[in-house]
Scaffold this motif. Structure first.
Motif, short mmCIF file in Angstrom:
data_model
loop_
_atom_site.label_atom_id
_atom_site.label_comp_id
_atom_site.label_asym_id
_atom_site.label_seq_id
_atom_site.Cartn_x
_atom_site.Cartn_y
_atom_site.Cartn_z
N LEU A 5 -88.50 53.61 20.59
CA LEU A 5 -87.27 53.07 20.00
C LEU A 5 -86.61 52.04 20.90
O LEU A 5 -85.96 51.12 20.43
CB LEU A 5 -86.30 54.22 19.71
N ARG A 6 -86.78 52.18 22.21
CA ARG A 6 -86.16 51.24 23.14
C ARG A 6 -86.78 49.84 23.03
O ARG A 6 -86.11 48.84 23.30
CB ARG A 6 -86.29 51.76 24.56
N TYR A 7 -88.04 49.79 22.63
CA TYR A 7 -88.73 48.50 22.55
C TYR A 7 -88.93 48.03 21.11
O TYR A 7 -89.72 47.12 20.87
CB TYR A 7 -90.09 48.58 23.24
N ARG A 8 -88.26 48.65 20.15
CA ARG A 8 -88.42 48.27 18.75
C ARG A 8 -87.19 47.51 18.28
O ARG A 8 -86.06 48.00 18.42
CB ARG A 8 -88.63 49.51 17.88
N PRO A 9 -87.36 46.31 17.72
CA PRO A 9 -86.21 45.59 17.17
C PRO A 9 -85.65 46.30 15.95
O PRO A 9 -86.35 47.07 15.29
CB PRO A 9 -86.78 44.22 16.82
N ALA A 10 -84.39 46.04 15.65
CA ALA A 10 -83.77 46.67 14.48
C ALA A 10 -84.48 46.19 13.22
O ALA A 10 -84.80 45.01 13.08
CB ALA A 10 -82.29 46.31 14.41
N PRO A 11 -84.77 47.09 12.26
CA PRO A 11 -85.43 46.69 11.02
C PRO A 11 -84.61 45.64 10.27
O PRO A 11 -83.38 45.64 10.35
CB PRO A 11 -85.54 47.99 10.22
N PRO A 12 -85.27 44.75 9.51
CA PRO A 12 -84.54 43.71 8.78
C PRO A 12 -83.51 44.28 7.81
O PRO A 12 -82.44 43.72 7.64
CB PRO A 12 -85.65 42.95 8.03
N GLU A 13 -83.82 45.41 7.18
CA GLU A 13 -82.87 45.96 6.22
C GLU A 13 -81.60 46.42 6.88
O GLU A 13 -80.53 46.39 6.30
CB GLU A 13 -83.50 47.12 5.44
N GLU A 14 -81.69 46.87 8.18
CA GLU A 14 -80.48 47.28 8.86
C GLU A 14 -79.66 46.08 9.29
O GLU A 14 -78.45 46.12 9.31
CB GLU A 14 -80.83 48.14 10.07
N VAL A 23 -97.82 49.42 32.59
CA VAL A 23 -97.61 48.01 32.94
C VAL A 23 -97.37 47.18 31.68
O VAL A 23 -96.47 46.34 31.63
CB VAL A 23 -98.82 47.48 33.73
N ILE A 24 -98.15 47.43 30.65
CA ILE A 24 -97.99 46.67 29.40
C ILE A 24 -96.62 46.97 28.77
O ILE A 24 -95.93 46.07 28.28
CB ILE A 24 -99.13 46.99 28.42
N ILE A 25 -96.23 48.24 28.78
CA ILE A 25 -94.91 48.58 28.23
C ILE A 25 -93.81 47.90 29.04
O ILE A 25 -92.86 47.34 28.48
CB ILE A 25 -94.72 50.11 28.23
N TRP A 26 -93.93 47.93 30.35
CA TRP A 26 -92.92 47.32 31.22
C TRP A 26 -92.81 45.82 30.99
O TRP A 26 -91.74 45.23 31.17
CB TRP A 26 -93.27 47.62 32.68
N ALA A 27 -93.90 45.20 30.60
CA ALA A 27 -93.91 43.74 30.41
C ALA A 27 -93.16 43.29 29.18
O ALA A 27 -92.92 42.10 29.00
CB ALA A 27 -95.36 43.25 30.34
N HIS A 28 -92.77 44.22 28.30
CA HIS A 28 -92.08 43.85 27.07
C HIS A 28 -90.56 43.93 27.26
O HIS A 28 -90.06 44.62 28.13
CB HIS A 28 -92.52 44.78 25.93
N GLN A 29 -89.87 43.22 26.40
CA GLN A 29 -88.41 43.15 26.46
C GLN A 29 -87.80 44.36 25.76
O GLN A 29 -88.13 44.67 24.62
CB GLN A 29 -87.91 41.87 25.77
N GLN A 30 -86.86 45.05 26.45
CA GLN A 30 -86.18 46.20 25.87
C GLN A 30 -85.04 45.75 24.96
O GLN A 30 -84.58 44.61 25.01
CB GLN A 30 -85.60 47.11 26.96
N SER A 31 -84.58 46.70 24.15
CA SER A 31 -83.44 46.44 23.28
C SER A 31 -82.17 46.35 24.12
O SER A 31 -81.95 47.16 25.02
CB SER A 31 -83.30 47.56 22.25
N PRO A 32 -81.29 45.36 23.83
CA PRO A 32 -80.03 45.24 24.57
C PRO A 32 -78.93 46.13 24.01
O PRO A 32 -77.78 46.02 24.43
CB PRO A 32 -79.69 43.76 24.39
N LEU A 33 -79.25 46.99 23.07
CA LEU A 33 -78.24 47.81 22.41
C LEU A 33 -77.47 48.65 23.44
O LEU A 33 -78.05 49.36 24.24
CB LEU A 33 -78.91 48.74 21.40
N ARG A 34 -76.14 48.52 23.41
CA ARG A 34 -75.28 49.28 24.33
C ARG A 34 -74.94 50.62 23.69
O ARG A 34 -74.51 50.68 22.55
CB ARG A 34 -74.01 48.50 24.65
N LEU A 35 -75.16 51.69 24.46
CA LEU A 35 -74.89 53.05 24.00
C LEU A 35 -74.01 53.76 25.02
O LEU A 35 -74.00 53.39 26.20
CB LEU A 35 -76.20 53.82 23.81
N PRO A 36 -73.27 54.79 24.59
CA PRO A 36 -72.50 55.57 25.58
C PRO A 36 -73.38 56.19 26.65
O PRO A 36 -72.93 56.44 27.76
CB PRO A 36 -71.83 56.65 24.71
N PHE A 37 -74.65 56.45 26.33
CA PHE A 37 -75.58 56.97 27.33
C PHE A 37 -76.97 56.43 27.03
O PHE A 37 -77.42 56.47 25.88
CB PHE A 37 -75.61 58.50 27.33
N ARG A 38 -77.65 55.94 28.05
CA ARG A 38 -79.03 55.47 27.94
C ARG A 38 -79.85 56.10 29.06
O ARG A 38 -79.39 56.23 30.19
CB ARG A 38 -79.10 53.94 28.05
#
Length: 659
Positions: A414-423, A535-550
């Motif tokens: 979920l951290r590396y998944r963009p928000a779905p278009p419908e959302e 390494v491959i996971i680390w190479a991807h951009q995470q979601s910038p979504l701000r949450l009360p806890f991450r």
């Protein structure tokens, strides 16, 4: 017409796979619920502490110290506590994202898909049901040990012994009655049962503090000396075996996330309660283990009633009665925690259509799923009546570890998944909670407070376009991980990482002794695959979504949680896996014969939708199927209308096939 048969079969299978992998989007007001939001952070913290501090500290500590680890039981609790804490942090992040009942089930439904969500939900049902039964058994056994076997002897004289391998020696009527009484307490209402749980937990913590003080007061360091076996008499393998058993002591923190839908401020309370309760419980278990093994040599510990026997050995007989009171309070709160969480999980699955509809009925008076509670309490009581404590504990651990593994993996996905278009394109009617405002600003969806400034929105939209894609400095990985939908490469790596971790743990577990370099070759290959996936996971951009806890240090911390959980699962015995397979077979039959066909996502309902203004108490994802909102969401979930109504075989093709 072989071509037609292939097309029909392909259409059916593709639709089947789509149903199994459909995910629940998040819409509307996450805080809207027919349940009673009345629990404070203090209530939820004590709920988690009470659920974890029970049979483990009074029964499990002595058994592990005597049979598995000796004084190094403190290290076993430390290792089990670290493993559970890693999973607890993942639960805490999901609790701020999705403050709903169902715990790991709800999180998996949003992040991975319906089929895996059902598996997790089915295993959570197993965890809580077996957990309640095992605590009732421990409650009864502890009281029986204090009375020198008077209860068991009286029962056997009336009913006789059960001569079946899978059943206990005798039917435990007291454990049966304990489960029924606990269910009646919970039926009164959430707030009343919370008051009872708080009082019993505080009394239990007071007794534990007394035990720790007396243990260090009467401590004798010679009990750790070499003449008594030393600090680690069973070696590090004993510590690992003890950790796999001590893991049972920390089962229960997920009751915190199960209470999300009844918390006043879940985005704040859930992470705080999770961290506080885990810290308090781990610290308490380690100190009790040290105090116990310092009072008496580990060989002299009574596994059935370790603390009272140890206090008697140092002539603190008066403290035995205090320990008895604390044990009763602790095991009662643990039982209440299991029977509190079980109906909430069944309610969430029923509200989504994966279980029978009557299980989501809410009592207007108490605002709890009362029919759920009746079924849960009676089922747990029946299991406690017939089955042995040791078999129940082993059976429960495997389902819990599987749930922890999938939740930890889901955090990475979920951290590396963009928000779905419908959302992104959906504007909820109102956003009241802090998490909804955070989500709306991160995805570019306007909120009621006017949203962020234009420059901030542009920056966030730019960041959202990069989520799940390779970072510029890792462009050299483009031939391997590029050319795919955002986030799909990370998802594949998570699956590969989990499979490789399981294979590595299994290989090391079943390989008794290294037989040269060739025997170590699979370890090198699997380790390389694990590192490459990270390494491959680390190479991807995470979601910038701000949450009360991450969760910090993603993907490393959740990946470590997956590794540790898999390692503990591999150390469970084969008979436990066989029982688990039977349980999952029943679950698969239930899902494929009922759940997949009655899912609310298949009826055009997809997401967290607020209740209608008519006052009808719709549950999460339950709206009027005839409304325009439901039809719109349904089209988003199924694809375009034209695709839905397109025939599998066109008339022109049929005409060409006719002679």
């Amino acid at each position: 017409m072989p071509g037609a048969r292939h097309k029909i079969l392909g259409h059916v299978l593709s639709g089947f796979c789509h149903k199994m992998n459909r995910r629940k989007p998040i819409y509307g007001d996450c805080l809207e619920t027919p349940l009673n939001r009345c629990l404070t952070t203090f209530d939820i913290t004590l709920l988690g502490v009470g659920h974890m501090v029970g049979a483990g500290i009074y029964v499990l500590t002595g058994a592990v110290a005597h049979n598995m680890a000796g004084p190094a039981t403190a290290l076993s609790f430390l290792l089990a506590g670290i493993t559970s804490t890693l999973a607890a942090l993942c639960y805490a992040e999901f609790g701020t994202r999705i403050p709903r009942a169902g715990s790991a089930y709800a999180y998996t439904y949003v992040s991975i898909g319906e089929f895996w969500a059902f598996i997790i939900g089915w295993n959570i049902v197993l965890e809580y049901m077996i957990g309640a039964a095992s605590v009732a058994r421990a409650w009864s056994g502890y009281l029986d040990a204090m009375l020198d076997g008077a209860i068991s002897n009286a029962t056997i004289s009336v009913t006789g012994e059960l001569h079946e391998t899978l059943l206990s020696k005798y039917p435990d009527v007291l454990a049966f009655l304990i489960c029924i009484v606990a269910s009646l307490i919970l039926a009164v209402g959430v707030k009343t049962s919370a008051y009872i749980n708080n009082g019993l937990t505080i009394l239990n913590l007071t007794v534990i503090s007394l035990v720790i003080f007396l243990g260090f007061y009467y401590a004798d360091l010679s009990n750790w000396s070499q003449k008594n076996g030393g600090f680690m008499p069973y070696g590090f393998s004993g510590v690992l075996a003890g950790a796999a058993t001590c893991f049972y002591a920390f089962v229960g923190f997920d009751s915190i996330s199960a209470s999300s839908e009844e918390a006043k401020d879940p985005t704040r309370s859930i992470p705080i309660a999770t961290i506080l309760s885990m810290a308090m419980v781990a610290f308490g278990y380690i100190l009790v283990a040290i105090a116990l093994t310092l009072m008496v040599p580990y060989k002299s510990i009574n596994p059935d009633a370790a603390l009272p026997a140890a206090l008697g050995a140092v002539h603190a007989d008066w403290a035995k009665y205090a320990v008895a009171v604390g044990a009763v309070c602790g095991m009662t709160t643990t039982l209440l925690g299991s029977l509190f969480s079980l109906p909430r999980c069944l309610y969430a699955m029923s509200a989504d259509g994966l279980l029978f509809g009557f299980l989501s009925d809410i009592s207007n008076k108490s605002q709890i799923p009362i029919s759920n509670l009746i079924i849960s309490g009676f089922s747990s009581a029946l299991i406690a009546l017939l089955f042995d404590l040791e078999k129940l504990v082993e059976f429960m651990s495997i389902g819990t570890l599987l749930a922890y593994t999938i939740v930890s993996a889901a955090v990475i996905i979920l951290r590396y998944r963009p928000a779905p278009p419908e959302e992104k394109g959906f504007s909820p009617p109102h956003l009241d909670s802090p998490i909804d405002r955070e989500d709306s600003s991160a995805t570019g969806t306007p909120g009621t407070d006017g949203g962020s400034s234009s420059s901030e929105l542009n920056l966030q939209m730019f960041e959202a376009l990069t989520v799940g894609r390779l970072r510029p400095q890792y462009a050299w990985l483009e031939p391997l991980a590029g050319g795919r939908a955002p986030g799909s490469a990370v998802t594949s790596c998570v699956y590969t990482f989990t499979a490789a971790a399981a294979a590595l743990c299994a290989h090391n577990h079943f390989l008794a002794e290294p037989a040269g370099l060739w025997a170590l070759l699979p370890d090198f290959v699997l380790t390389f695959i694990i590192v490459a996936c990270l390494v491959i996971i680390w190479a991807h951009q995470q979601s910038p979504l701000r949450l009360p806890f991450r969760v910090p240090w993603v993907p490393l911390l959740p990946a470590a949680s997956v590794m540790l959980n898999v390692e503990l699962m591999v150390n469970l015995n084969a008979l436990t896996w066989a029982r688990f397979t039977i349980w999952m077979t029943f679950g698969f039959l239930l899902y494929f014969l009922y759940g997949i066909h009655h899912s609310k996502l298949g009826e055009g309902v997809a997401g967290l939708l607020s209740r209608s203004g008519s006052g009808t108490a719709h549950s999460w994802g339950a709206v009027d199927k005839t409304s325009s909102l439901a039809r719109r969401v349904g089209r988003l979930g199924r694809g375009s209308k034209s695709d839905d109504r397109k025939p599998i075989i066109s008339d022109d093709e049929l005409a060409r096939r006719e002679p």
